[in-house]
Design an enzyme around this catalytic site. Sequence first.
Site, PDB file in Angstrom:
ATOM      1  N   GLU A 118      19.431  34.439 -38.317  1.00 36.34           N
ATOM      2  CA  GLU A 118      20.883  34.647 -38.144  1.00 36.34           C
ATOM      3  C   GLU A 118      21.389  33.872 -36.913  1.00 36.34           C
ATOM      4  O   GLU A 118      22.447  33.219 -36.964  1.00 36.34           O
ATOM      5  CB  GLU A 118      21.110  36.152 -37.984  1.00 36.34           C
ATOM      6  CG  GLU A 118      22.526  36.603 -37.741  1.00 36.34           C
ATOM      7  CD  GLU A 118      22.566  38.131 -37.500  1.00 36.34           C
ATOM      8  OE1 GLU A 118      21.954  38.893 -38.288  1.00 36.34           O
ATOM      9  OE2 GLU A 118      23.199  38.545 -36.517  1.00 36.34           O
ATOM     10  N   HIS A 146      14.732  38.075 -39.353  1.00 30.37           N
ATOM     11  CA  HIS A 146      16.052  38.020 -39.993  1.00 30.37           C
ATOM     12  C   HIS A 146      17.104  37.675 -38.934  1.00 30.37           C
ATOM     13  O   HIS A 146      17.942  36.788 -39.121  1.00 30.37           O
ATOM     14  CB  HIS A 146      16.361  39.368 -40.647  1.00 30.37           C
ATOM     15  CG  HIS A 146      17.771  39.520 -41.125  1.00 30.37           C
ATOM     16  ND1 HIS A 146      18.830  39.776 -40.274  1.00 30.37           N
ATOM     17  CD2 HIS A 146      18.315  39.439 -42.368  1.00 30.37           C
ATOM     18  CE1 HIS A 146      19.947  39.848 -40.967  1.00 30.37           C
ATOM     19  NE2 HIS A 146      19.661  39.644 -42.236  1.00 30.37           N
ATOM     20  N   ASN A 147      17.032  38.358 -37.810  1.00 24.51           N
ATOM     21  CA  ASN A 147      18.018  38.112 -36.765  1.00 24.51           C
ATOM     22  C   ASN A 147      17.827  36.753 -36.106  1.00 24.51           C
ATOM     23  O   ASN A 147      18.802  36.110 -35.711  1.00 24.51           O
ATOM     24  CB  ASN A 147      17.953  39.226 -35.715  1.00 24.51           C
ATOM     25  CG  ASN A 147      18.572  40.510 -36.226  1.00 24.51           C
ATOM     26  OD1 ASN A 147      18.723  40.702 -37.424  1.00 24.51           O
ATOM     27  ND2 ASN A 147      18.943  41.405 -35.332  1.00 24.51           N
ATOM     28  N   LYS A 169      12.833  42.328 -39.700  1.00 25.68           N
ATOM     29  CA  LYS A 169      14.216  42.426 -39.214  1.00 25.68           C
ATOM     30  C   LYS A 169      14.435  41.502 -38.011  1.00 25.68           C
ATOM     31  O   LYS A 169      15.479  40.865 -37.863  1.00 25.68           O
ATOM     32  CB  LYS A 169      14.518  43.891 -38.863  1.00 25.68           C
ATOM     33  CG  LYS A 169      15.730  44.126 -37.988  1.00 25.68           C
ATOM     34  CD  LYS A 169      17.056  43.814 -38.671  1.00 25.68           C
ATOM     35  CE  LYS A 169      18.191  44.302 -37.791  1.00 25.68           C
ATOM     36  NZ  LYS A 169      19.427  43.628 -37.884  1.00 25.68           N
ATOM     37  N   SER A 203      20.028  45.902 -41.567  1.00 30.47           N
ATOM     38  CA  SER A 203      20.968  44.808 -41.265  1.00 30.47           C
ATOM     39  C   SER A 203      22.272  44.984 -42.012  1.00 30.47           C
ATOM     40  O   SER A 203      22.300  45.470 -43.136  1.00 30.47           O
ATOM     41  CB  SER A 203      20.369  43.451 -41.635  1.00 30.47           C
ATOM     42  OG  SER A 203      21.330  42.444 -41.368  1.00 30.47           O
TER      43      SER A 203
HETATM   44  N1  LIG Z   1      25.627  47.504 -34.153  1.00 31.36           N
HETATM   45  C1  LIG Z   1      24.996  46.772 -35.066  1.00 31.36           C
HETATM   46  O1  LIG Z   1      25.572  45.893 -35.733  1.00 31.36           O
HETATM   47  C2  LIG Z   1      23.540  47.005 -35.346  1.00 31.36           C
HETATM   48  C3  LIG Z   1      22.968  46.449 -36.486  1.00 31.36           C
HETATM   49  C4  LIG Z   1      21.638  46.720 -36.779  1.00 31.36           C
HETATM   50  C5  LIG Z   1      20.890  47.490 -35.920  1.00 31.36           C
HETATM   51  N2  LIG Z   1      21.459  48.003 -34.784  1.00 31.36           N
HETATM   52  C6  LIG Z   1      20.603  48.832 -33.927  1.00 31.36           C
HETATM   53  O2  LIG Z   1      20.920  50.191 -34.175  1.00 31.36           O
HETATM   54  C7  LIG Z   1      20.692  50.961 -32.984  1.00 31.36           C
HETATM   55  C8  LIG Z   1      21.959  51.721 -32.630  1.00 31.36           C
HETATM   56  O3  LIG Z   1      22.978  50.765 -32.391  1.00 31.36           O
HETATM   57  P1  LIG Z   1      24.533  51.127 -32.351  1.00 31.36           P
HETATM   58  O4  LIG Z   1      25.267  49.844 -32.494  1.00 31.36           O
HETATM   59  O5  LIG Z   1      24.826  52.234 -33.268  1.00 31.36           O
HETATM   60  O6  LIG Z   1      24.664  51.647 -30.837  1.00 31.36           O
HETATM   61  P2  LIG Z   1      25.799  52.577 -30.166  1.00 31.36           P
HETATM   62  O7  LIG Z   1      27.026  52.613 -30.973  1.00 31.36           O
HETATM   63  O8  LIG Z   1      25.865  52.130 -28.745  1.00 31.36           O
HETATM   64  O9  LIG Z   1      25.137  54.038 -30.220  1.00 31.36           O
HETATM   65  C9  LIG Z   1      23.990  54.302 -29.489  1.00 31.36           C
HETATM   66  C10 LIG Z   1      23.460  55.668 -29.837  1.00 31.36           C
HETATM   67  O10 LIG Z   1      22.249  55.843 -29.088  1.00 31.36           O
HETATM   68  C11 LIG Z   1      22.360  57.058 -28.356  1.00 31.36           C
HETATM   69  N3  LIG Z   1      21.603  56.938 -27.111  1.00 31.36           N
HETATM   70  C12 LIG Z   1      21.691  55.983 -26.173  1.00 31.36           C
HETATM   71  N4  LIG Z   1      20.821  56.208 -25.183  1.00 31.36           N
HETATM   72  C13 LIG Z   1      20.164  57.338 -25.510  1.00 31.36           C
HETATM   73  C14 LIG Z   1      19.149  58.086 -24.886  1.00 31.36           C
HETATM   74  N5  LIG Z   1      18.597  57.693 -23.728  1.00 31.36           N
HETATM   75  N6  LIG Z   1      18.704  59.192 -25.518  1.00 31.36           N
HETATM   76  C15 LIG Z   1      19.239  59.593 -26.679  1.00 31.36           C
HETATM   77  N7  LIG Z   1      20.209  58.922 -27.328  1.00 31.36           N
HETATM   78  C16 LIG Z   1      20.662  57.814 -26.739  1.00 31.36           C
HETATM   79  C17 LIG Z   1      23.827  57.230 -28.103  1.00 31.36           C
HETATM   80  O11 LIG Z   1      24.095  58.554 -27.784  1.00 31.36           O
HETATM   81  P3  LIG Z   1      25.343  58.953 -26.859  1.00 31.36           P
HETATM   82  O12 LIG Z   1      26.495  59.201 -27.800  1.00 31.36           O
HETATM   83  O13 LIG Z   1      24.879  60.184 -26.173  1.00 31.36           O
HETATM   84  O14 LIG Z   1      25.589  57.813 -25.910  1.00 31.36           O
HETATM   85  C18 LIG Z   1      24.388  56.798 -29.463  1.00 31.36           C
HETATM   86  O15 LIG Z   1      24.265  57.831 -30.402  1.00 31.36           O
HETATM   87  C19 LIG Z   1      20.235  49.974 -31.928  1.00 31.36           C
HETATM   88  O16 LIG Z   1      18.838  49.892 -31.916  1.00 31.36           O
HETATM   89  C20 LIG Z   1      20.799  48.663 -32.438  1.00 31.36           C
HETATM   90  O17 LIG Z   1      20.115  47.538 -31.933  1.00 31.36           O
HETATM   91  C21 LIG Z   1      22.765  47.789 -34.495  1.00 31.36           C
END
Ligand SMILES: NC(=O)c1ccc[n+]([C@@H]2O[C@H](COP(=O)([O-])OP(=O)(O)OC[C@H]3O[C@@H](n4cnc5c(N)ncnc54)[C@H](OP(=O)(O)O)[C@@H]3O)[C@@H](O)[C@H]2O)c1
Length: 472
Positions: A191, A187-188, A184, A130
């Site tokens: 939130e 937590h959300n 987690k 988080s």
């Molecule tokens: N953003 C936040 O604040 C936050 C906070 C906590 C947790 N999270 C969690 O962290 C994770 C990543 O989130 P993010 O915000 O970093 O997302 P993001 O910026 O949209 O990045 C997504 C990543 O996943 C890859 N991806 C998507 N589909 C795929 C597939 N079918 N096979 C392989 N790789 C794939 C993408 O690769 P490409 O470059 O090839 O598209 C990219 O590297 C998610 O589970 C999200 O819920 C996010």
Amino acid sequence: MAQAEIGLIGLGTMGSNLALNIAEKGHRIAVFNRTVSRVDAFKADAGQLADRIVPCHSMEELAAAIRPPRPIILMVVAGKPVDEQIAALRAVLSANDIIIDAGNADFNDTRRRFAELEGSGLTFIGMGVSGGEEGARHGPSIMVGGTEQSWKRVESVLTAISAKYEGEDCAAWLGTDGAGHFVKTIHNGIEYADMQMIAEIYGVLRDGLGMKAKEIAPVFAKWNKGRLNSYLIEITAEVLAVDDPKTRKPIVDVILDRAGQKGTGKWSAIEAQKLGIPATAIEAAVAARVISSLKGEREAAEKAYGKARKVKLDTSQAALLKDLELALFAGKIAAYAQGFAVMDAASRTFGWNLPLPTISKIWRAGGIIRSQFLGQIADSFAGDKVDNLLMAPAFIEMMKKSHPSLRRIVAFCAEAGLPAPALSSALAYFDGYRQARGTSNLIQAQRDFFGAHGFERIGEQGAFHGPWGGEG
Ligand SMILES: NC(=O)c1ccc[n+]([C@@H]2O[C@H](COP(=O)([O-])OP(=O)(O)OC[C@H]3O[C@@H](n4cnc5c(N)ncnc54)[C@H](OP(=O)(O)O)[C@@H]3O)[C@@H](O)[C@H]2O)c1
């Protein structure tokens, strides 16, 4: 070239920041991404940290770049992509390597993945992270689920990259299999409730008192210095003070009142229901986002029913502001009590032995709900066992001082027609919880009347039936 100590797949927002954080703490990290062009671009943008980043252009290259036993973090979109990446990794990894899913997985999926990897020789960790982009880069709150041995193997790197609260690491092992992702999720959920209640209070200030964004900002800024001190209150004050460069109006006044909702809020509500634990403030917050998305229907309904009406204040504005602060505090206590009660029940159901004081401690920094209030929760759970946060002595005192304000604010909203679903659910939960003689005696009578379900009598053992229809 020396081998990397750890690997990471998924250079999106979270993954790239987490990789930089890991590199900054002195670890050599191998990275891979589905869209391979992002890998070299990432290294090229890594500045002084580039030396510690090993760009990989295939899974095979990634496996070869990391020193066995290999810890590999997956930071990709939750769901099917995680299963696909695990399948691809299985082909290139060897015994004792550790796959760490750091995305927002549904803990049921995490439990399934543990079961599927059993006997494969690979180790799996489900890790909740988080803090958004900023947290990933400079220190998130990290919630780990898996075996204790697997935690021990990655503990030093995970604690090094985690947020610190007065020197204490905001990363901990919480239990086996899905424990980290479950915590987690809750937590959300909390939130969601926290943000919704803040938005409801903003609604009273804006629509009940007719205050402008610039007038509301200092109210939140002042509250941030007191009992409500938290990251969410702090950013609320900041957000309300910012102007839109295009229109020069406050930015909040040009943002559409429609909020989306992703998995974790909804999952919190679903899991609470499955466990039979009321989490009504969290459920109300999820439902409020759904209602917010019905913009067209809401516009039509306002035409049909009219706007919320103006209510004449029978107190001073200063008194109302004090009530709003305390109402938000009371609502927050009830929402956190619900979230912790859900975790407590899940802990028993899934045999996790979740350490509630540790959970509140690792949420004090790095994550979105960070606040010193969580320290008070940790202290309360560390003391004599209580069934519910509402029964911890310190919280009884806080709630006694604040629930009358919550009552007045919910009444004010009801009278004016201002929606306050999370605050009013929190109040109803509190009132239900503290009522020794409730009204389900009538429900039991009704159930026995139409379905012969039987009921218990006060002070007597056994099941009884009523004298319905003249029968004794
Ligand atoms: N953003 C936040 O604040 C936050 C906070 C906590 C947790 N999270 C969690 O962290 C994770 C990543 O989130 P993010 O915000 O970093 O997302 P993001 O910026 O949209 O990045 C997504 C990543 O996943 C890859 N991806 C998507 N589909 C795929 C597939 N079918 N096979 C392989 N790789 C794939 C993408 O690769 P490409 O470059 O090839 O598209 C990219 O590297 C998610 O589970 C999200 O819920 C996010």
